[in-house]
Write a protein that holds these residues in place. Sequence first.
Motif, PDB file in Angstrom:
ATOM      1  N   UNK A 129      18.643 -61.107  71.501  1.00 51.15           N
ATOM      2  CA  UNK A 129      18.809 -59.906  70.686  1.00 51.15           C
ATOM      3  C   UNK A 129      20.028 -59.109  71.149  1.00 51.15           C
ATOM      4  N   UNK A 130      20.216 -58.977  72.450  1.00 48.26           N
ATOM      5  CA  UNK A 130      21.384 -58.259  72.978  1.00 48.26           C
ATOM      6  C   UNK A 130      22.681 -58.909  72.513  1.00 48.26           C
ATOM      7  N   UNK A 131      22.719 -60.238  72.542  1.00 50.91           N
ATOM      8  CA  UNK A 131      23.931 -60.936  72.120  1.00 50.91           C
ATOM      9  C   UNK A 131      24.190 -60.737  70.629  1.00 50.91           C
ATOM     10  N   UNK A 132      23.129 -60.760  69.836  1.00 48.21           N
ATOM     11  CA  UNK A 132      23.292 -60.524  68.411  1.00 48.21           C
ATOM     12  C   UNK A 132      23.791 -59.100  68.141  1.00 48.21           C
ATOM     13  N   UNK A 133      23.108 -58.125  68.712  1.00 45.42           N
ATOM     14  CA  UNK A 133      23.421 -56.733  68.428  1.00 45.42           C
ATOM     15  C   UNK A 133      24.792 -56.328  68.950  1.00 45.42           C
ATOM     16  N   UNK A 134      25.268 -57.013  69.983  1.00 44.21           N
ATOM     17  CA  UNK A 134      26.601 -56.730  70.522  1.00 44.21           C
ATOM     18  C   UNK A 134      27.690 -57.582  69.865  1.00 44.21           C
ATOM     19  N   UNK A 135      27.307 -58.280  68.784  1.00 42.71           N
ATOM     20  CA  UNK A 135      28.251 -59.095  67.998  1.00 42.71           C
ATOM     21  C   UNK A 135      28.934 -60.171  68.829  1.00 42.71           C
ATOM     22  N   UNK A 136      28.202 -60.729  69.800  1.00 43.65           N
ATOM     23  CA  UNK A 136      28.763 -61.802  70.621  1.00 43.65           C
ATOM     24  C   UNK A 136      28.479 -63.183  70.044  1.00 43.65           C
ATOM     25  N   UNK A 137      27.472 -63.286  69.195  1.00 41.18           N
ATOM     26  CA  UNK A 137      27.112 -64.563  68.589  1.00 41.18           C
ATOM     27  C   UNK A 137      26.727 -64.347  67.131  1.00 41.18           C
ATOM     28  N   UNK A 138      26.842 -65.428  66.353  1.00 37.65           N
ATOM     29  CA  UNK A 138      26.446 -65.395  64.944  1.00 37.65           C
ATOM     30  C   UNK A 138      25.098 -66.064  64.702  1.00 37.65           C
ATOM     31  N   UNK A 139      24.662 -66.887  65.637  1.00 40.83           N
ATOM     32  CA  UNK A 139      23.412 -67.607  65.456  1.00 40.83           C
ATOM     33  C   UNK A 139      23.010 -68.335  66.717  1.00 40.83           C
ATOM     34  N   UNK A 140      21.812 -68.930  66.671  1.00 44.91           N
ATOM     35  CA  UNK A 140      21.252 -69.605  67.847  1.00 44.91           C
ATOM     36  C   UNK A 140      20.657 -70.947  67.444  1.00 44.91           C
ATOM     37  N   UNK A 141      20.917 -71.959  68.250  1.00 45.08           N
ATOM     38  CA  UNK A 141      20.200 -73.238  68.164  1.00 45.08           C
ATOM     39  C   UNK A 141      19.354 -73.337  69.420  1.00 45.08           C
ATOM     40  N   UNK A 142      18.059 -73.417  69.246  1.00 45.01           N
ATOM     41  CA  UNK A 142      17.143 -73.410  70.390  1.00 45.01           C
ATOM     42  C   UNK A 142      16.543 -74.799  70.591  1.00 45.01           C
ATOM     43  N   UNK A 143      16.755 -75.374  71.774  1.00 39.15           N
ATOM     44  CA  UNK A 143      16.191 -76.677  72.116  1.00 39.15           C
ATOM     45  C   UNK A 143      14.909 -76.537  72.931  1.00 39.15           C
ATOM     46  N   UNK A 144      14.436 -75.325  73.097  1.00 45.21           N
ATOM     47  CA  UNK A 144      13.263 -75.042  73.928  1.00 45.21           C
ATOM     48  C   UNK A 144      12.093 -74.614  73.049  1.00 45.21           C
ATOM     49  N   UNK A 145      11.045 -75.434  73.011  1.00 43.69           N
ATOM     50  CA  UNK A 145       9.875 -75.126  72.205  1.00 43.69           C
ATOM     51  C   UNK A 145       8.807 -74.352  72.939  1.00 43.69           C
ATOM     52  N   UNK A 146       9.117 -73.809  74.111  1.00 41.01           N
ATOM     53  CA  UNK A 146       8.111 -73.106  74.904  1.00 41.01           C
ATOM     54  C   UNK A 146       8.277 -71.586  74.850  1.00 41.01           C
ATOM     55  N   UNK A 147       9.142 -71.078  73.956  1.00 38.31           N
ATOM     56  CA  UNK A 147       9.313 -69.633  73.857  1.00 38.31           C
ATOM     57  C   UNK A 147       8.009 -68.992  73.383  1.00 38.31           C
ATOM     58  N   UNK A 148       7.531 -67.979  74.064  1.00 38.89           N
ATOM     59  CA  UNK A 148       6.263 -67.335  73.679  1.00 38.89           C
ATOM     60  C   UNK A 148       6.399 -66.515  72.404  1.00 38.89           C
ATOM     61  N   UNK A 149       5.268 -66.288  71.723  1.00 37.03           N
ATOM     62  CA  UNK A 149       5.269 -65.527  70.476  1.00 37.03           C
ATOM     63  C   UNK A 149       5.834 -64.124  70.661  1.00 37.03           C
ATOM     64  N   UNK A 150       5.609 -63.525  71.835  1.00 39.21           N
ATOM     65  CA  UNK A 150       6.102 -62.165  72.078  1.00 39.21           C
ATOM     66  C   UNK A 150       7.619 -62.101  71.990  1.00 39.21           C
ATOM     67  N   UNK A 151       8.299 -63.167  72.437  1.00 42.25           N
ATOM     68  CA  UNK A 151       9.761 -63.176  72.366  1.00 42.25           C
ATOM     69  C   UNK A 151      10.235 -63.484  70.959  1.00 42.25           C
ATOM     70  N   UNK A 152       9.531 -64.383  70.265  1.00 45.58           N
ATOM     71  CA  UNK A 152       9.895 -64.684  68.888  1.00 45.58           C
ATOM     72  C   UNK A 152       9.746 -63.447  68.009  1.00 45.58           C
TER      73      UNK A 152
END
Length: 368
Positions: A129-152
């Motif tokens: 979220x920090x990277x998005x809001x600071x305009x450092x990235x346009x999108x994300x490709x996530x190879x990790x399927x263990x991200x918890x619902x709270x982060x999603x």
Amino acid sequence: MSTRNVRKDKTNGPGKSVLQKSVRIRDVAGVAGVSTATVSRALSNPELLTEATRDSVFAAIRATGYRVNKAARTLRTRQAGAILVLVPNLGNPFFSQILAGINQRLGENDMSVLIADTQNLVTAGEFLVDHFLNSQIDGVICLDGSLPDSELEQFRTNGVADKIVFACEWVHSAGLPSVRSDNIEGARLAVRHLYELGHRKIAHVTGPGDNVLTHARRQGMLEERARLELPVRDEWIVRGDFSLESGRSAALKILDLAERPTAVFCASDQVAFGLMSTLEARGLNVPEDMSVVGFDDIELSDFYVPALTTIRQDRRALGTKAASLLLECIDPKTTARADRLKPVVVGVDLVVRESTAPPIEVPAGSPG
């Protein structure tokens, strides 16, 4: 006169060169014999041009040494020109070809690739979220399927969930686009191959218990085992975690069984290597005493002794398809489509090498 930072540019036609301090887009257009609008289109939407026109423009870019002014483009388009890739373990060689595919596809669109190892992130959600809001990235490709619902949930709350694509692994509850291999079919192919060699006592070493790949490959194994009416023993399913060490641990457990299997299907190549090396160290020969099948077909599979029979994932295709899907998601000219949430499934293949063979005692009525 110093010629530092001065390029030779063929802007006066073939065979003629001039010295200039910077190459502009109109210089590229002159060399390619097209308009400046066509050059801009080649850089931003190359798929809109014919192959011949694209080739001409990019040849002119190489000849002139033209470089895109990314800072100016960022101000003009309000895009960072960069994509972040989240990898669960950069030390795992499995991810190399996926990253190569991502880099290839994004490079064709003049996008940069940033990589972060989720093992080193306290909270991936806040980081993204920090990277998005600071305009450092346009999108994300996530190879990790263990991200918890709270982060999603942070992605949804901050309005960036539509700029995230899962590749290889995924989160069922996320409701986000994903690109994945046909893991269930791969497991079926592995078990069927062992069955057709004559094996009936087939063990399975799983991945980590909370991983989506573990569940998919275990499901395929169980379905094929039931279809072939193979004998069932709980102790023939051994918990692993995709690592060399878990393969070693699984081998020791299998060697201690009163009734050993004659073949083992491992949920990853790394597990298979750990298992085979331990079996060999304890005096068993692969495949004479026990056949072994892996999953992934990483580069070492063809060089290991014995070379590993495995399920090949087209890892480069996973990367290129995930990148293409993300580019579609973040393109401001495209509209949201419900079919983007349908998983993109990449086919798998069985690669037969030297780690599998018929059992020494072939059961009556078996193939061959």
